[in-house]
Design an enzyme around this catalytic site. Sequence first.
Site, PDB file in Angstrom:
ATOM      1  N   ASP A 242       0.871  -1.179   0.000  1.00  0.00           N
ATOM      2  CA  ASP A 242       0.000   0.000   0.000  1.00  0.00           C
ATOM      3  C   ASP A 242       0.911   1.232   0.000  1.00  0.00           C
ATOM      4  O   ASP A 242       2.132   1.109  -0.195  1.00  0.00           O
ATOM      5  CB  ASP A 242      -0.978  -0.037   1.189  1.00  0.00           C
ATOM      6  CG  ASP A 242      -0.273   0.114   2.538  1.00  0.00           C
ATOM      7  OD1 ASP A 242       0.988   0.144   2.569  1.00  0.00           O
ATOM      8  OD2 ASP A 242      -0.963   0.204   3.566  1.00  0.00           O
ATOM      9  N   HIS A 243       0.328   2.406   0.250  1.00  0.00           N
ATOM     10  CA  HIS A 243       1.134   3.639   0.222  1.00  0.00           C
ATOM     11  C   HIS A 243       2.281   3.590   1.231  1.00  0.00           C
ATOM     12  O   HIS A 243       3.364   4.097   0.961  1.00  0.00           O
ATOM     13  CB  HIS A 243       0.237   4.852   0.498  1.00  0.00           C
ATOM     14  CG  HIS A 243      -0.502   4.752   1.798  1.00  0.00           C
ATOM     15  ND1 HIS A 243      -1.564   3.891   1.989  1.00  0.00           N
ATOM     16  CD2 HIS A 243      -0.309   5.381   2.980  1.00  0.00           C
ATOM     17  CE1 HIS A 243      -2.006   4.007   3.224  1.00  0.00           C
ATOM     18  NE2 HIS A 243      -1.256   4.889   3.850  1.00  0.00           N
TER      19      HIS A 243
ATOM     20  N   CYS B 138       3.246  -3.361   4.100  1.00  0.00           N
ATOM     21  CA  CYS B 138       2.412  -2.253   4.562  1.00  0.00           C
ATOM     22  C   CYS B 138       3.094  -1.709   5.811  1.00  0.00           C
ATOM     23  O   CYS B 138       4.175  -2.189   6.173  1.00  0.00           O
ATOM     24  CB  CYS B 138       0.955  -2.671   4.792  1.00  0.00           C
ATOM     25  SG  CYS B 138       0.660  -3.836   6.125  1.00  0.00           S
ATOM     26  N   GLY B 139       2.496  -0.734   6.468  1.00  0.00           N
ATOM     27  CA  GLY B 139       3.177  -0.078   7.578  1.00  0.00           C
ATOM     28  C   GLY B 139       3.641  -1.041   8.663  1.00  0.00           C
ATOM     29  O   GLY B 139       4.801  -1.036   9.064  1.00  0.00           O
ATOM     30  N   THR B 140       2.723  -1.880   9.114  1.00  0.00           N
ATOM     31  CA  THR B 140       3.049  -2.839  10.177  1.00  0.00           C
ATOM     32  C   THR B 140       3.193  -4.275   9.668  1.00  0.00           C
ATOM     33  O   THR B 140       3.627  -5.151  10.416  1.00  0.00           O
ATOM     34  CB  THR B 140       1.914  -2.879  11.214  1.00  0.00           C
ATOM     35  OG1 THR B 140       0.710  -3.263  10.514  1.00  0.00           O
ATOM     36  CG2 THR B 140       1.712  -1.536  11.887  1.00  0.00           C
TER      37      THR B 140
ATOM     38  N   HIS C  50      10.815 -23.531   9.635  1.00  0.00           N
ATOM     39  CA  HIS C  50       9.792 -24.188  10.454  1.00  0.00           C
ATOM     40  C   HIS C  50       8.384 -24.080   9.886  1.00  0.00           C
ATOM     41  O   HIS C  50       7.571 -24.969  10.092  1.00  0.00           O
ATOM     42  CB  HIS C  50       9.788 -23.596  11.873  1.00  0.00           C
ATOM     43  CG  HIS C  50      10.989 -23.996  12.672  1.00  0.00           C
ATOM     44  ND1 HIS C  50      11.088 -23.776  14.038  1.00  0.00           N
ATOM     45  CD2 HIS C  50      12.148 -24.595  12.313  1.00  0.00           C
ATOM     46  CE1 HIS C  50      12.258 -24.230  14.467  1.00  0.00           C
ATOM     47  NE2 HIS C  50      12.924 -24.718  13.435  1.00  0.00           N
TER      48      HIS C  50
ATOM     49  N   HIS D 214       8.149 -30.532  11.138  1.00  0.00           N
ATOM     50  CA  HIS D 214       7.461 -29.300  10.746  1.00  0.00           C
ATOM     51  C   HIS D 214       6.446 -29.548   9.628  1.00  0.00           C
ATOM     52  O   HIS D 214       5.476 -28.815   9.501  1.00  0.00           O
ATOM     53  CB  HIS D 214       8.479 -28.245  10.334  1.00  0.00           C
ATOM     54  CG  HIS D 214       9.430 -27.911  11.437  1.00  0.00           C
ATOM     55  ND1 HIS D 214       9.023 -27.317  12.615  1.00  0.00           N
ATOM     56  CD2 HIS D 214      10.764 -28.144  11.572  1.00  0.00           C
ATOM     57  CE1 HIS D 214      10.061 -27.165  13.412  1.00  0.00           C
ATOM     58  NE2 HIS D 214      11.128 -27.665  12.805  1.00  0.00           N
TER      59      HIS D 214
HETATM   60  C1  RB5 Z   1      -1.613   2.636   6.647  1.00  0.00           C
HETATM   61  O1  RB5 Z   1      -1.610   3.833   7.355  1.00  0.00           O
HETATM   62  C2  RB5 Z   1      -1.435   1.447   7.585  1.00  0.00           C
HETATM   63  O2  RB5 Z   1      -2.541   1.306   8.391  1.00  0.00           O
HETATM   64  C3  RB5 Z   1      -1.168   0.201   6.787  1.00  0.00           C
HETATM   65  O3  RB5 Z   1      -0.039   0.367   6.007  1.00  0.00           O
HETATM   66  C4  RB5 Z   1      -0.899  -1.069   7.578  1.00  0.00           C
HETATM   67  O4  RB5 Z   1       0.036  -0.861   8.586  1.00  0.00           O
HETATM   68  C5  RB5 Z   1      -2.087  -1.800   8.034  1.00  0.00           C
HETATM   69  O5  RB5 Z   1      -2.005  -2.875   8.629  1.00  0.00           O
END
Ligand code: RB5
Length: 151
Positions: free
Chosen positions: A12-13, A69-71, A102, A137
């Site tokens: 994503d962004h 993505c961010g997280t 694993h 495994h």
């Molecule tokens: C975007 O702001 C963020 O929420 C997304 O990249 C991600 O971390 C979602 O899980």
Amino acid sequence: MAPRERIPIAADHAGYEMKEKLERVLEELGYDVEDLGANSTDSSDYPDFAHPLAKEISSGEAKRGVLLCGTGLGMSYVANRYPGVRAAVVWSRDVAELSRRHNDANVLVLPSRCISDDESVAILKAFLDTPFEGGRHERRVAKIERDAEMP
Ligand code: RB5
């Protein structure tokens, strides 16, 4: 000559810039990169990119893929809804190796806001180069699928 492995990658962004860098790395390593977006840092919705990639892995069209993505969490939630997809959120080289050894992870999910560019490259290389250990495994991985016989 064996055909080059095609690796789909999507973000994503929040993961866009790291995705662009990792595409270069994949190309340098000799992989055929399939960029499934996003194409800019404009705000976007991670499921729009995770679904198409997960479908390719689930159907067997592609063997392995990379999501960012961010997280890493949103992308992994979507990808792991697909049969046969084992999407691992990875934040270190060690976890990358273990996700392969694993868990036979077939989608690498990177938390772009929580790791450096150098870390992302080291993690990607470990994910690509580490084999599944099999043995005990194998049984555990087989039990992940919902229709696996439960104890
Ligand atoms: C975007 O702001 C963020 O929420 C997304 O990249 C991600 O971390 C979602 O899980």
